[in-house]
Design a protein around this motif. Structure first.
Motif, short mmCIF file in Angstrom:
data_model
loop_
_atom_site.label_atom_id
_atom_site.label_comp_id
_atom_site.label_asym_id
_atom_site.label_seq_id
_atom_site.Cartn_x
_atom_site.Cartn_y
_atom_site.Cartn_z
N CYS A 99 41.75 34.45 39.91
CA CYS A 99 40.72 33.41 39.82
C CYS A 99 39.64 33.53 40.89
O CYS A 99 38.65 32.80 40.86
N CYS A 130 47.81 32.52 46.09
CA CYS A 130 46.52 31.89 45.88
C CYS A 130 46.67 30.37 45.97
O CYS A 130 47.49 29.77 45.27
N CYS A 170 41.76 35.97 45.36
CA CYS A 170 42.74 36.08 44.28
C CYS A 170 42.24 37.00 43.17
O CYS A 170 41.08 36.91 42.76
N CYS A 220 44.99 28.82 42.20
CA CYS A 220 45.70 28.85 40.91
C CYS A 220 47.21 28.99 41.09
O CYS A 220 47.96 28.88 40.13
ZN LIG Z 1 44.06 32.36 42.03
#
Ligand SMILES: [Zn+2]
Length: 134
Positions: free
Chosen positions: A6, A30, A3, A33
């Protein structure tokens, strides 16, 4: 691919071949997150195409070098930058479609480039061939 927000693991939720079909567009989600983002996958010309020089040596293909020589030949045009970008794309896709296992002769690059330039602008082709001998 992780991602971009994150660093968590992502999975592909959608995938589509782009206009030229030499690019693939992917939508990634993702699981950490919950964010979603897009990626483009396209051939790595530098890593996949090799140029055989006149002396038989192999060198990685450089799109930048090709672009510069096309630009040099189109400098007399007001739209030199845009023209050179489009011409370089045309030349690269022509080279990619004719390559034998990723190896291409330097003389072939010159031939293809000169041919495409000639169709577009005769003065550019003359300039190009003055600096690139087959
Ligand atoms: Zn993420």
């Amino acid at each position: 691919m992780v991602c971009i927000y994150c660093g968590g693991n992502t999975r592909v939720t959608n995938s589509r071949a782009a206009a030229s079909s030499k690019q693939v567009w992917r939508r990634r989600h993702c699981s950490n997150c919950g964010e979603t983002f897009s990626t483009f996958e396209r051939p790595d010309y530098l890593g996949s195409l090799v140029v055989k020089q006149l002396n038989g040596q192999l060198e990685p293909f450089s799109r930048d070098n090709l672009f510069i020589s096309v630009y040099e030949s189109c400098k007399h045009r007001l739209s030199a930058l845009n023209d050179s970008e489009a011409l370089t794309n045309t030349i690269v896709s022509r080279l990619m479609s004719k390559t034998d296992q990723g190896v291409i002769e330097r003389s072939r690059i010159i031939e293809v480039t000169a041919k495409i330039l000639k169709r577009f602008d005769k003065a550019a082709a003359v300039h190009y061939l003055a600096y690139h001998k087959v």
